[in-house]
Design a protein around this motif. Sequence first.
Motif, PDB file in Angstrom:
ATOM      1  N   ASN A  82       0.829  -1.209   0.000  1.00 18.63           N
ATOM      2  CA  ASN A  82       0.000   0.000   0.000  1.00 18.63           C
ATOM      3  C   ASN A  82       0.862   1.257   0.000  1.00 18.63           C
ATOM      4  OD1 ASN A  82      -2.535  -1.176  -0.102  1.00 18.63           O
ATOM      5  ND2 ASN A  82      -2.730  -1.329   2.116  1.00 18.63           N
ATOM      6  N   ARG A  83       1.992   1.158   0.686  1.00 23.39           N
ATOM      7  CA  ARG A  83       2.934   2.296   0.656  1.00 23.39           C
ATOM      8  C   ARG A  83       3.417   2.556  -0.765  1.00 23.39           C
ATOM      9  NH1 ARG A  83       5.250   5.972  -0.214  1.00 23.39           N
ATOM     10  NH2 ARG A  83       6.978   7.033   0.798  1.00 23.39           N
ATOM     11  N   HIS A 105       0.760   4.414  -2.712  1.00 25.61           N
ATOM     12  CA  HIS A 105       0.755   5.844  -2.415  1.00 25.61           C
ATOM     13  C   HIS A 105       1.918   6.552  -3.105  1.00 25.61           C
ATOM     14  CE1 HIS A 105      -2.527   5.940   0.516  1.00 25.61           C
ATOM     15  NE2 HIS A 105      -2.054   4.814   1.017  1.00 25.61           N
ATOM     16  N   PRO A 155       0.953   7.199  -7.681  1.00 25.60           N
ATOM     17  CA  PRO A 155      -0.485   7.509  -7.796  1.00 25.60           C
ATOM     18  C   PRO A 155      -1.152   6.931  -9.034  1.00 25.60           C
ATOM     19  CG  PRO A 155       0.773   9.463  -7.185  1.00 25.60           C
ATOM     20  CD  PRO A 155       1.769   8.409  -7.549  1.00 25.60           C
ATOM     21  N   GLY A 197      -2.099   3.506  -8.144  1.00 27.79           N
ATOM     22  CA  GLY A 197      -3.151   3.571  -7.141  1.00 27.79           C
ATOM     23  C   GLY A 197      -4.487   3.992  -7.688  1.00 27.79           C
ATOM     24  N   GLU A 237      -6.669   0.050  -2.706  1.00 27.65           N
ATOM     25  CA  GLU A 237      -6.047  -0.696  -1.606  1.00 27.65           C
ATOM     26  C   GLU A 237      -6.834  -1.963  -1.283  1.00 27.65           C
ATOM     27  OE1 GLU A 237      -5.231   1.613   1.831  1.00 27.65           O
ATOM     28  OE2 GLU A 237      -4.153   3.183   0.748  1.00 27.65           O
ATOM     29  N   ALA A 293     -11.123   6.888  -0.835  1.00 31.95           N
ATOM     30  CA  ALA A 293      -9.672   7.118  -0.861  1.00 31.95           C
ATOM     31  C   ALA A 293      -9.299   8.023  -2.025  1.00 31.95           C
ATOM     32  CB  ALA A 293      -8.933   5.782  -0.958  1.00 31.95           C
ATOM     33  N   GLN A 313      -7.816  11.946  -1.983  1.00 28.03           N
ATOM     34  CA  GLN A 313      -6.613  12.279  -2.745  1.00 28.03           C
ATOM     35  C   GLN A 313      -6.872  13.440  -3.703  1.00 28.03           C
ATOM     36  OE1 GLN A 313      -5.152   9.042  -5.108  1.00 28.03           O
ATOM     37  NE2 GLN A 313      -3.423  10.201  -5.929  1.00 28.03           N
TER      38      GLN A 313
END
Length: 584
Positions: free
Chosen positions: A51-52, A55, A58, A61, A66, A192, A196
Amino acid sequence: MSSTVNGRRISSQQSDSSQQSDVSEWSSIERGIYTYSIVFVSLLSIIVVLNRLLHAHPRIGSVLPEAGLAVLVGVLAGSLINFAKATLPEEYQSDVVADGLTTFPSHVFFAFLLPPIIFNSGYHLKRALFFRHITPISLYACIGTAISAVTVAFLLQAVVVLGWSGDFNPSFAELLTFGALISATDPVSTLAVFQQKQVDPKLFYLVFGESVINDAVGIVFFEAISKLVGEHDTIGQVMAVSEAVIGEFIIIFFGSLALGILSGAASAIMFKVVDMTTDSETLELSLYLLVVGYFPYFMAELLGMSGIVTILFTGIAAKRYTVLNLSQKTASDAESIFKVAAYLAETSIFLYLGLAVAGIYMEGKFLYQFISWTVVACLVGRALNVYPITLAYNLSLKLMESKHDSRKISPAVIPAPTNEFELSMRSKQQFSVCEAGNTNNDVNEHAKQSFTENECVFNVPTNTAHMLWFAGLRGAVAYACANNFPDANGNRESFILITMSIVLVTVFLLGSRTEYALDALEIEMRVDEKKYLLQYPQNGPRSCAHKFESYVKNMIKKTEGSCATIFRNDTSETLCTDNDYACA
């Protein structure tokens, strides 16, 4: 004599061997539990690290949420576990590990995983934004959830009657129960992206607020309807007991709501009377976590209420009242703990979902026809939830505006605050409703214009309604309810599979396209939430929930001034008796 002694020796030897066997069996189970824990914690750690990376990148992501990542890790791990179970020698296999990882324990979810998620949702509601849009949120979450559940049930019943469901023929009571659980939305992936992109706060809190209340409504509705399965299966039988079901739903929901608010208020009074800020902050934090964390949930379940609804409103009340009586460090530490617990719980559920998907794939269980029709039914049910309610709500605002134009409009209008300092000052003191001399026609025109601006602020635009429909993802709550589905007719495993499929479709197909939907619908992004709050019109419609809260607060001890200071540390927020900005 000797025979008796020999008999006792034999009995003693059998007892010793039985004890040794029990110890050996327990040691094997214990090793399996430790192995299970190591594997599961390792998988959670891997997900956190990945998940890091999401992030940090992007673009990835934006197409892989997630929740979807957790599911993919679970599918991969589950496939390896099932492969190892099928190929390794028997002495190296552990049913405790394999079965524990690939089988979702519903009682663990409802007792330990769901409460932190629901509590955290209520705890982190921003009151000003939530109560500004409480009317449409309540309509979507309560009436809309019921419409969606009934729509899904009747559409799937038509599919069964027409013979389009393949070999799967559930009863109407089962379909209505399924409609209740599948109507519980969980737009974690969408939210999420919203955070963002800093989307319009109105859209964010319509989606977030609806999902919070919707989960509670869906679970209570599911529990009420599930009792009919096996006894009242047909449409006629369900209709015959519908009044009793609705009555039970109302009693449980509002009883649980009241218990949650009372729990939060009682904890506030306790921390006001028992001042622990001067002693150990560790003791204060420990007591706070115990009092508001799990105690209300277990109390509600013991009383036959809904622990989920209770813990939700306990979180809302605790953040509103109890936090004011805590030290700043305790409040900050508790907030972090609640966030971490909710994140790990929700990640665990999606990980379990992926592990279970791998197990079902290995077993070759599929219901293609029924699942396809279920996807269609869910989309139609969501549409009938959002669009008619949006139309009716916007129409009510226009009717209010027309009534306002037909009356003499009071010149008592307070202009919106122009900066953060003025905003903070309005939350501490009560302003006069008008300035001297502002009684001419220009002010009346300003009042009319202000009410029109209110209608624009509270109105739900068409593109927002489209995004609300798109954000109807299913997730943790629906999957957990499916694992607790009544098995009176032997269809639990099938409904788990169907629910799992709907969750995967919505998370991957809808959740991964959220950013594209925002662009296509031209949703406003990069909105400063503080500036948005500063634009709040002063004479907008006040909700019943807001008026009720103000009434209750005004019943509590008042100071000599016009406002009531209730809590020990309440230096920045006072409760005014009139329509001031702080109460809006």
